[in-house]
Scaffold this motif. Structure first.
Motif, PDB file in Angstrom:
ATOM      1  N   ALA A  25       0.815  -1.215   0.000  1.00 36.08           N
ATOM      2  CA  ALA A  25       0.000   0.000   0.000  1.00 36.08           C
ATOM      3  C   ALA A  25       0.847   1.263   0.000  1.00 36.08           C
ATOM      4  CB  ALA A  25      -0.922   0.007   1.225  1.00 36.08           C
ATOM      5  N   ASP A  26       2.059   1.195   0.558  1.00 31.69           N
ATOM      6  CA  ASP A  26       2.876   2.390   0.719  1.00 31.69           C
ATOM      7  C   ASP A  26       3.583   2.716  -0.591  1.00 31.69           C
ATOM      8  OD1 ASP A  26       5.799   3.277   2.691  1.00 31.69           O
ATOM      9  OD2 ASP A  26       4.343   4.506   1.630  1.00 31.69           O
ATOM     10  N   VAL A  27       2.877   3.406  -1.480  1.00 37.04           N
ATOM     11  CA  VAL A  27       3.468   3.737  -2.769  1.00 37.04           C
ATOM     12  C   VAL A  27       3.980   5.166  -2.813  1.00 37.04           C
ATOM     13  CG1 VAL A  27       2.144   2.031  -4.042  1.00 37.04           C
ATOM     14  CG2 VAL A  27       1.167   4.291  -3.702  1.00 37.04           C
ATOM     15  N   GLY A  28       4.006   5.831  -1.678  1.00 35.25           N
ATOM     16  CA  GLY A  28       4.609   7.153  -1.617  1.00 35.25           C
ATOM     17  C   GLY A  28       4.045   8.094  -2.657  1.00 35.25           C
ATOM     18  N   ASP A  29       4.931   8.711  -3.466  1.00 35.55           N
ATOM     19  CA  ASP A  29       4.489   9.677  -4.456  1.00 35.55           C
ATOM     20  C   ASP A  29       4.417   9.068  -5.848  1.00 35.55           C
ATOM     21  OD1 ASP A  29       7.162   9.343  -4.782  1.00 35.55           O
ATOM     22  OD2 ASP A  29       7.683  11.458  -4.697  1.00 35.55           O
ATOM     23  N   VAL A  30       4.266   7.742  -5.939  1.00 34.88           N
ATOM     24  CA  VAL A  30       4.095   7.108  -7.230  1.00 34.88           C
ATOM     25  C   VAL A  30       2.744   7.532  -7.818  1.00 34.88           C
ATOM     26  CG1 VAL A  30       3.890   4.895  -8.428  1.00 34.88           C
ATOM     27  CG2 VAL A  30       5.485   5.133  -6.532  1.00 34.88           C
ATOM     28  N   VAL A  31       2.728   7.843  -9.111  1.00 29.94           N
ATOM     29  CA  VAL A  31       1.484   8.187  -9.787  1.00 29.94           C
ATOM     30  C   VAL A  31       0.538   6.997  -9.699  1.00 29.94           C
ATOM     31  CG1 VAL A  31       0.482   8.756 -12.033  1.00 29.94           C
ATOM     32  CG2 VAL A  31       2.645   9.794 -11.332  1.00 29.94           C
ATOM     33  N   GLN A  32      -0.750   7.249  -9.380  1.00 28.74           N
ATOM     34  CA  GLN A  32      -1.681   6.144  -9.196  1.00 28.74           C
ATOM     35  C   GLN A  32      -1.841   5.319 -10.467  1.00 28.74           C
ATOM     36  OE1 GLN A  32      -5.730   7.121  -8.190  1.00 28.74           O
ATOM     37  NE2 GLN A  32      -6.086   5.106  -7.300  1.00 28.74           N
ATOM     38  N   PHE A  33      -2.050   5.989 -11.590  1.00 32.94           N
ATOM     39  CA  PHE A  33      -2.140   5.305 -12.871  1.00 32.94           C
ATOM     40  C   PHE A  33      -1.183   5.970 -13.858  1.00 32.94           C
ATOM     41  CE2 PHE A  33      -6.447   4.314 -11.253  1.00 32.94           C
ATOM     42  CZ  PHE A  33      -6.425   2.935 -11.379  1.00 32.94           C
ATOM     43  N   ARG A  34      -0.418   5.162 -14.558  1.00 35.69           N
ATOM     44  CA  ARG A  34       0.448   5.657 -15.614  1.00 35.69           C
ATOM     45  C   ARG A  34       0.293   4.717 -16.802  1.00 35.69           C
ATOM     46  NH1 ARG A  34       5.015   6.368 -12.977  1.00 35.69           N
ATOM     47  NH2 ARG A  34       5.038   8.626 -13.007  1.00 35.69           N
ATOM     48  N   ALA A  35       0.219   5.277 -17.999  1.00 33.57           N
ATOM     49  CA  ALA A  35       0.045   4.440 -19.190  1.00 33.57           C
ATOM     50  C   ALA A  35       1.066   4.825 -20.247  1.00 33.57           C
ATOM     51  CB  ALA A  35      -1.365   4.579 -19.740  1.00 33.57           C
ATOM     52  N   LEU A  36       1.801   3.833 -20.724  1.00 28.57           N
ATOM     53  CA  LEU A  36       2.688   4.001 -21.868  1.00 28.57           C
ATOM     54  C   LEU A  36       1.907   3.556 -23.097  1.00 28.57           C
ATOM     55  CD1 LEU A  36       4.562   3.533 -19.305  1.00 28.57           C
ATOM     56  CD2 LEU A  36       6.294   2.779 -20.928  1.00 28.57           C
ATOM     57  N   ILE A  37       1.801   4.419 -24.080  1.00 31.08           N
ATOM     58  CA  ILE A  37       0.937   4.102 -25.221  1.00 31.08           C
ATOM     59  C   ILE A  37       1.681   4.264 -26.543  1.00 31.08           C
ATOM     60  CG2 ILE A  37      -1.209   4.677 -24.033  1.00 31.08           C
ATOM     61  CD1 ILE A  37      -1.139   7.406 -25.428  1.00 31.08           C
ATOM     62  N   GLY A  38       1.339   3.387 -27.478  1.00 34.80           N
ATOM     63  CA  GLY A  38       1.796   3.542 -28.852  1.00 34.80           C
ATOM     64  C   GLY A  38       3.078   2.831 -29.210  1.00 34.80           C
ATOM     65  N   GLY A  39       3.785   2.267 -28.236  1.00 35.49           N
ATOM     66  CA  GLY A  39       5.070   1.643 -28.529  1.00 35.49           C
ATOM     67  C   GLY A  39       4.949   0.193 -28.959  1.00 35.49           C
ATOM     68  N   ARG A  40       6.081  -0.361 -29.334  1.00 37.95           N
ATOM     69  CA  ARG A  40       6.190  -1.790 -29.631  1.00 37.95           C
ATOM     70  C   ARG A  40       6.493  -2.507 -28.322  1.00 37.95           C
ATOM     71  NH1 ARG A  40      10.144  -1.178 -32.304  1.00 37.95           N
ATOM     72  NH2 ARG A  40       9.246  -1.069 -34.402  1.00 37.95           N
TER      73      ARG A  40
END
Length: 412
Positions: A25-40
Motif C-alpha cells: 500500500a505504501d506507494v509514496g508519491d508514485v502516480v496512481q495510474f500511468r500508461a505508456l501508449i503507442g510503442g512496440r
C-alpha cells in the motif's frame, strides 16, 4: 462476449485485485495510474512483439500490457506517448560481484538493468549495506547469494576476499552454514563446484552429499542454489546435487551431446558469463558450448561475472555479453528472454518480475528502435521505470529525482 469486452472485464478485475493492501500500500508519491501508449511491446515471454501497445501501471504494479485498442485507459492516468519506441521488461544481470555500491547500482538501473544478482559477497558487508542503503527506485534491485560455499583449500584458489567465502567441513556443517546464511539475509546460495581442471591442478571440492544438503536447505527455504563451474568435468556433480543454475560456461572441452541433453532435460538454466573469457580465455570453447546448448533448447540467463576477475568490465547495459551471446547463435529474442524471464527465474523472482504482465512489479525500459532488428538499440534508452517510479526520462528531456521510494522490498 467479444474479445474487447473480455479484456476490459479482466482489467476491471485486475483493479480490484491490485487495490491497496498491507503488502504494497505504501506507494509514496508514485502516480496512481500511468500508461505508456503507442510503442512496440516485447514482454519478455518470448511471444511475438505487439505493435501499438499499451502498458498500464497502477502504483508499483502492472495492470495491463497488450494491444492499445483492447483496453480502456483510466481517465486519471498519466500518459506517456512512446510511439515508434520499444517497451521491454527491466533487464537482469544474473552474475555480478562487488555490487555493494550505490554508484554501480545506479548505473545499472539507468541503463535499464533494474536487477542484479551478486554471486559472491561478504555477508556482514551485505547486511550492513542493506541496513545503510534502503532500496531506492533509482538503484538496481540487489539479489545476493552472500559468500561462495566451499571446502578447506577449495575454490577460489586465489583469495577472493576472506569474508566472501564460507568454508564447510561436513554435511551437518553444510546444513548449519546454509541456514545461517539465509537467516542472515542471503537471497540464495552459491556453491563452488570447481575441481581445478581449467587451472591444470586438482583442488578439493564439496562432496555430493554436502552439495545435496546445501541445495536441500535452499529449496526447503523457498529459494535456489547456483553452482560455480568452469569445467565440463564438474557438470555431473552439479546436476547430481540438484542445483538450479550453472554460473559460467564450461571451457575445458566441448560438451558431449549427452551432457547437453541432460542439462536441458533437467531444466537447469545456464548463465554463461562469456565476458570473462575475453580476458581469461578460452573464449571460443565457451561460445561453442553455448551454441550447442541453445541449439538443443537449453535455457540461458544473462550474466557477465562483473568484477569477478581482474578484467575490464562493462557497467550498465551488458552489450559485450549480448554480442557474444549473438556470436554463439542466440537470436535477439532469445537474448532478451535470457535477460528478463530467465534472469528472474535464477534470481527466484519469476513470480514478481521478468515479464510485463498484470500483477507483476512495474520494472521496464523504453528504447529507440527495434532490438530484434539491431541489438545495439538496447543502448538507446529513453525511459526507465523501476517499481512504478520514473527514474530516467528522456522523452521530454527531463530526468526526475531518483531518491523516491516505492513498493515493498524485493531482493535488495
Amino acid at each position: 462476449m467479444g474479445p474487447r469486452f473480455a479484456i476490459l472485464v479482466l482489467v476491471t478485475i485486475s483493479v480490484a485485485l491490485l487495490a491497496p493492501s498491507d503488502d504494497f500500500a505504501d506507494v509514496g508519491d508514485v502516480v496512481q495510474f500511468r500508461a505508456l501508449i503507442g510503442g512496440r511491446l516485447i514482454d519478455g515471454s518470448g511471444a511475438d512483439p505487439v505493435d501499438d501497445a499499451a502498458v498500464v501501471i497502477r502504483g508499483s504494479r502492472i495492470l495491463y500490457a497488450g494491444p492499445r485498442t483492447a483496453v480502456e485507459l483510466p481517465s486519471t492516468a498519466e500518459l506517456l506517448d512512446v510511439s515508434g519506441l520499444t517497451i521491454l521488461p527491466g533487464f537482469f544481470n544474473a552474475h555480478v560481484h562487488r555490487a555493494l555500491s550505490t554508484r554501480s547500482l545506479e548505473a545499472w538501473a539507468k541503463a535499464g538493468v533494474t536487477t542484479v544478482r551478486d554471486l559472491g559477497s561478504d555477508p556482514t558487508s551485505l547486511l550492513a549495506f542493506r541496513e545503510n542503503h534502503p532500496p531506492e527506485p533509482g538503484h538496481a534491485r540487489l539479489v545476493a547469494a552472500g559468500p561462495l560455499i566451499t571446502v578447506p583449500g577449495g575454490y577460489p584458489i586465489v583469495p577472493f576476499g576472506s569474508r566472501a567465502i564460507s568454508v564447510v567441513t561436513s554435511v551437518a556443517n553444510c546444513r548449519e552454514t546454509a541456514e545461517a546464511l539465509l537467516d542472515g539475509g542471503a537471497d540464495l546460495l552459491k556453491l563452488a563446484l570447481e575441481t581445478g581442471t581449467v587451472f591444470e591442478r586438482s583442488i578439493p571440492v564439496l562432496s555430493l552429499e554436502e552439495a545435496r544438503m546445501l541445495v536441500r536447505v535452499a529449496h526447503g527455504r523457498g529459494t535456489v542454489a547456483s553452482a560455480h563451474i568452469t569445467s565440463a568435468t564438474d557438470l555431473a556433480l552439479a546436476l547430481d546435487a540438484g542445483v538450479d543454475d550453472l554460473a559460467h560456461m564450461a571451457v575445458d572441452r566441448l560438451l558431449t551431446e549427452e551432457e547437453v541433453e541432460r542439462v536441458v532435460a533437467e531444466d537447469v538454466h545456464w548463465v554463461p558469463s562469456l565476458e570473462l573469457w575475453l580476458c581469461a580465455g578460452p573464449r571460443n570453447t565457451a561460445v561453442n558450448n553455448l551454441r550447442r546448448f541453445v541449439a538443443e533448447g537449453g535455457k540461458v540467463a544473462l550474466g557477465t561475472d562483473y568484477a569477478g576477475y581482474t578484467c575490464s568490465w562493462e557497467l550498465g547495459m551488458p552489450m559485450t555479453e549480448i554480442r557474444l551471446m549473438a556470436e554463439a547463435g542466440m537470436t535477439p529474442m532469445q537474448i532478451i528472454v535470457a535477460a528478463t524471464r530467465h534472469g528472474a527465474h535464477v534470481s527466484n523472482l519469476e513470480r514478481e518480475l521478468g515479464t510485463l504482465e498484470p500483477g507483476k512489479i512495474a520494472d521496464l525500459f523504453v528504447i529507440d528502435g527495434n532490438p530484434l532488428v539491431n541489438l545495439e538499440n538496447l543502448q538507446r534508452v529513453r525511459l526507465v521505470i523501476r517499481e512504478g517510479v520514473v527514474i530516467r526520462n528522456e522523452l521530454s528531456g527531463e530526468t526526475p529525482p531518483t531518491t523516491r521510494r516505492a513498493g515493498r522490498r524485493i531482493g535488495g
